[in-house]
Design a protein around this motif. Structure first.
Motif, PDB file in Angstrom:
ATOM      1  N   HIS A   1       0.751  -1.033   0.001  1.00  0.00           N
ATOM      2  CA  HIS A   1      -0.063  -0.001   0.087  1.00  0.00           C
ATOM      3  C   HIS A   1       0.797   1.374   0.089  1.00  0.00           C
ATOM      4  O   HIS A   1       2.012   1.174   0.520  1.00  0.00           O
TER       5      HIS A   1
ATOM      6  N   THR B   1      -3.003   7.024  -8.996  1.00  0.00           N
ATOM      7  CA  THR B   1      -4.032   6.075  -8.141  1.00  0.00           C
ATOM      8  C   THR B   1      -4.796   5.272  -9.225  1.00  0.00           C
ATOM      9  O   THR B   1      -5.217   4.261  -8.970  1.00  0.00           O
TER      10      THR B   1
ATOM     11  N   VAL C   1      -3.748   5.434  -2.047  1.00  0.00           N
ATOM     12  CA  VAL C   1      -4.490   6.379  -1.615  1.00  0.00           C
ATOM     13  C   VAL C   1      -3.830   7.937  -1.638  1.00  0.00           C
ATOM     14  O   VAL C   1      -2.574   8.026  -1.337  1.00  0.00           O
TER      15      VAL C   1
END
Length: 266
Positions: free
Chosen positions: A171, A196, A203
């Protein structure tokens, strides 16, 4: 990625804490080889324990210990002179992919950071500089990577490096801090949207305020494994200025920081 790194060594108590942070950071950066480098400062009066022979003996033992613990190749070198310039030269000589240093500024504040080898290296190196904090929590292996961006060319170069850390589904967090100094809203929004869309596990956040404070706060709150930020400087004169935000984050962050020069080959 950073296959071979120079690891700056000194005899401080804080440096020993670096060893606690090495395993997850080396795994994250895909480091397969370390060269420990200690620079004997010839500008001050030396004791017997400061000699090159004593340093070489110590590094030989440490290299063997780290090689066994980390499962990678570890060698060493002892140099004499000014620390930052000798570390930079060692990296050039060994054709290293990056340099790892310890930031000990947290306990003594801004003045120490300006006087230590970390800032001097950041000014002169054209290689990625991985700065490990002396304190703070050790990040979990699965922790996210944070990219600090302002839409500039250095930020775009740092973004390319950031994306290489996203393999395996790791992530990522992209942080844009809007300040009065920069007005690249449309450009930054476009860059973030493209990023993204390519990486669904990334994020983005858009906040306002002090760039250094917001980046460090986000890195701490998310317990990120690494903060990736671009270093300014495309000419010999500009190389002396890494950028106030990059310098501030490198000084204040309790998470590892990767400074990426604008002309990095990564």
């Amino acid at each position: 990625m950073l296959n071979h790194c120079i690891l700056a060594f000194d005899y401080s108590d804080s440096w020993q804490k670096t060893c606690e942070r090495l395993p997850p950071v080396l795994q994250l950066a895909a480091v397969e080889r370390l060269t420990l480098v200690h620079v004997v400062d010839t500008t001050r009066r030396m004791n017997i324990e400061d000699s090159k022979a004593a340093a070489a003996s110590h590094l030989n033992d440490l290299a063997g210990q780290l090689a066994a613990e980390l499962g990678i190749t570890v060698d060493y070198e002892v140099r004499s002179g000014f620390a930052a310039s000798e570390l930079h030269e060692a990296a050039r000589w060994h054709k290293a992919d990056g340099i790892i240093v310890l930031n000990q500024s947290h306990s003594a504040g801004r003045a120490l950071f300006y006087g230590n080898i970390t800032l001097n290296l950041a000014r002169i190196t054209h290689l990625p500089l991985l700065i490990l904090p002396a304190g703070g929590p050790i990040a979990e292996p699965s922790a996210p990577i944070l990219l600090a961006t302002d839409g500039s060319r250095p930020a775009q170069v740092a973004q390319r490096v950031f994306e290489r850390f996203l393999t395996g589904g790791r992530h990522g967090l992209v942080l844009w801090v809007e300040t009065d100094e920069v007005d690249n809203t449309a450009v930054i929004n476009e860059q973030i949207e493209e990023l993204t869309q390519r990486h669904e596990q990334v994020v983005a956040r858009h906040v306002k305020g002090s760039a250094v404070r917001e980046i460090v706060k986000a890195a701490d709150a998310e317990r990120v494994a690494l903060v990736v930020i671009g270093k300014r400087g495309t000419t010999p004169i500009q190389d002396l200025m890494i950028g106030s935000t990059a310098e501030g984050v490198a000084r204040e962050s309790e998470q590892p920081v990767l400074l990426v020069p604008v002309n990095t080959a990564l």
